[in-house]
Motif scaffolding. Structure first.
Motif, PDB file in Angstrom:
ATOM      1  N   ASP A 180       1.054  -7.047 -13.913  1.00  0.00           N
ATOM      2  CA  ASP A 180       1.942  -6.871 -12.757  1.00  0.00           C
ATOM      3  C   ASP A 180       2.971  -7.988 -12.686  1.00  0.00           C
ATOM      4  OD1 ASP A 180       0.370  -4.703 -12.128  1.00  0.00           O
ATOM      5  OD2 ASP A 180      -0.722  -5.706 -10.509  1.00  0.00           O
ATOM      6  N   MET A 181       4.029  -7.712 -11.927  1.00  0.00           N
ATOM      7  CA  MET A 181       5.100  -8.698 -11.739  1.00  0.00           C
ATOM      8  C   MET A 181       5.403  -8.821 -10.260  1.00  0.00           C
ATOM      9  SD  MET A 181       8.912  -8.616 -13.405  1.00  0.00           S
ATOM     10  CE  MET A 181      10.048  -9.995 -13.162  1.00  0.00           C
ATOM     11  N   GLY A 182       5.247 -10.021  -9.731  1.00  0.00           N
ATOM     12  CA  GLY A 182       5.510 -10.258  -8.320  1.00  0.00           C
ATOM     13  C   GLY A 182       6.500 -11.376  -8.104  1.00  0.00           C
ATOM     14  N   GLY A 183       7.040 -11.432  -6.904  1.00  0.00           N
ATOM     15  CA  GLY A 183       7.957 -12.496  -6.542  1.00  0.00           C
ATOM     16  C   GLY A 183       7.267 -13.848  -6.462  1.00  0.00           C
ATOM     17  N   PRO A 184       8.048 -14.919  -6.305  1.00  0.00           N
ATOM     18  CA  PRO A 184       7.498 -16.268  -6.393  1.00  0.00           C
ATOM     19  C   PRO A 184       6.688 -16.711  -5.185  1.00  0.00           C
ATOM     20  CG  PRO A 184       9.834 -16.370  -5.870  1.00  0.00           C
ATOM     21  CD  PRO A 184       9.522 -14.932  -6.154  1.00  0.00           C
ATOM     22  N   GLU A 185       6.818 -16.009  -4.046  1.00  0.00           N
ATOM     23  CA  GLU A 185       6.155 -16.455  -2.817  1.00  0.00           C
ATOM     24  C   GLU A 185       5.595 -15.287  -2.034  1.00  0.00           C
ATOM     25  OE1 GLU A 185       9.212 -20.060  -1.606  1.00  0.00           O
ATOM     26  OE2 GLU A 185       9.768 -17.993  -1.148  1.00  0.00           O
ATOM     27  N   VAL A 186       4.398 -15.471  -1.495  1.00  0.00           N
ATOM     28  CA  VAL A 186       3.880 -14.552  -0.481  1.00  0.00           C
ATOM     29  C   VAL A 186       4.328 -15.083   0.874  1.00  0.00           C
ATOM     30  CG1 VAL A 186       1.823 -13.606   0.619  1.00  0.00           C
ATOM     31  CG2 VAL A 186       1.904 -13.841  -1.875  1.00  0.00           C
ATOM     32  N   ARG A 187       5.070 -14.273   1.626  1.00  0.00           N
ATOM     33  CA  ARG A 187       5.665 -14.715   2.888  1.00  0.00           C
ATOM     34  C   ARG A 187       5.264 -13.759   3.995  1.00  0.00           C
ATOM     35  NH1 ARG A 187      10.726 -17.176   1.569  1.00  0.00           N
ATOM     36  NH2 ARG A 187      11.086 -17.437   3.804  1.00  0.00           N
TER      37      ARG A 187
END
Length: 267
Positions: A180-187
């Motif tokens: 999987d590919m996710g963004g740099p931050e969980v916000r």
């Protein structure tokens, strides 16, 4: 070097995939309902075989929450089998197997169709694009307050980074389900909402609103997140600064103004 066809090649993601593939020297065909000469509605498949003739790889970006993805995928798979396509690359969403949202169920069903197709295939799941988060917040900000679902976080990812990854996968051999590919931050959504308000110079109280239903519980539980795959680099503040021309990250929350990095992952 064989021809690569990109479905939804004029859309939010597809146009960046097309640009990246062409920059890398590939012969690329763009397929969408209105693109010439390959104007095809995948839901009925008329003209699809002509568009697929001589194509070695298909990157399937076309999708709509309004319905029809499964029928479109069936037509695309049938056409790919008839014309000898060797590799079908599909973009999916993190959490399609964990969040019981109708659109997510359809995306999961398409994944399963592709896996059973007998074609060489690659599927990449990503978290939501910055663009989608922005559209959601813009819609919410039309009210005197900015309401967001209580207890929900997000992990937005830069669409051009996803396009780069898809282009690389399309130029490689079939790989099945890739990481999987996710963004740099969980916000948290209130944090993202405040970043949007700062970037646009808008004043609104941010209000967390509890909702009902299984899909909401799935989002609250973080089923759409992949913090262990935070491989994206571009932050939401950086996206907002490009969009609105303000230094959105200067007074931001966690990670505001940073470039992000490995550790935390649209359609």
């Amino acid at each position: 070097m064989s021809t690569i066809l990109v479905t939804g090649g004029t859309g939010t993601l597809g146009r960046h995939v097309v640009d990246r593939l062409r920059a890398d020297g590939h012969d690329v065909r763009v397929l969408s309902r209105y693109s010439v000469p390959h104007a095809v509605d995948l839901r009925d498949g008329k003209g699809l075989d002509a568009a697929l003739e001589g194509v070695g790889t298909v990157v399937h970006c076309a999708s709509t929450p309004s319905g029809g993805d499964e029928r479109a995928a069936r037509n695309l798979i049938d056409g790919a089998q008839r014309t000898g396509v060797g590799h079908l690359v599909y973009i999916s969403i993190v959490g399609v197997d964990r969040v019981p949202l109708r659109y997510y169920r359809a995306k999961l069903a398409v994944e399963q169709q592709i896996e059973r197709s007998g074609l060489g295939w690659t599927t990449l799941r990503t978290t939501q694009f910055h663009d989608l988060v922005l559209r959601f917040l813009e819609a919410c900000a039309r009210l005197p307050v900015l309401p967001v679902p209580a207890g929900v976080s997000d992990q937005p990812v830069e669409v051009t980074e996803v396009a780069d990854r898809l282009a690389a996968l399309a130029a490689s051999a079939p790989a099945g389900r890739v990481p999987d590919m996710g963004g740099p931050e969980v916000r948290t959504l209130p944090d993202l909402a405040r970043a949007y308000l700062r970037a646009t110079g808008t004043r609104r109280p941010v209000v967390s609103v509890p909702l009902m239903g299984k899909a909401y519980r799935g989002f609250r539980a973080g089923g759409h997140l992949t913090p262990e795959r935070a491989v994206g680099r571009g932050t939401f503040e950086e996206f907002l600064e490009r969009r609105f021309g303000h230094e959105a990250g200067l007074s931001g929350g966690p990670g505001a103004g940073l470039s992000g990095g490995p550790g935390v992952p649209a359609v």
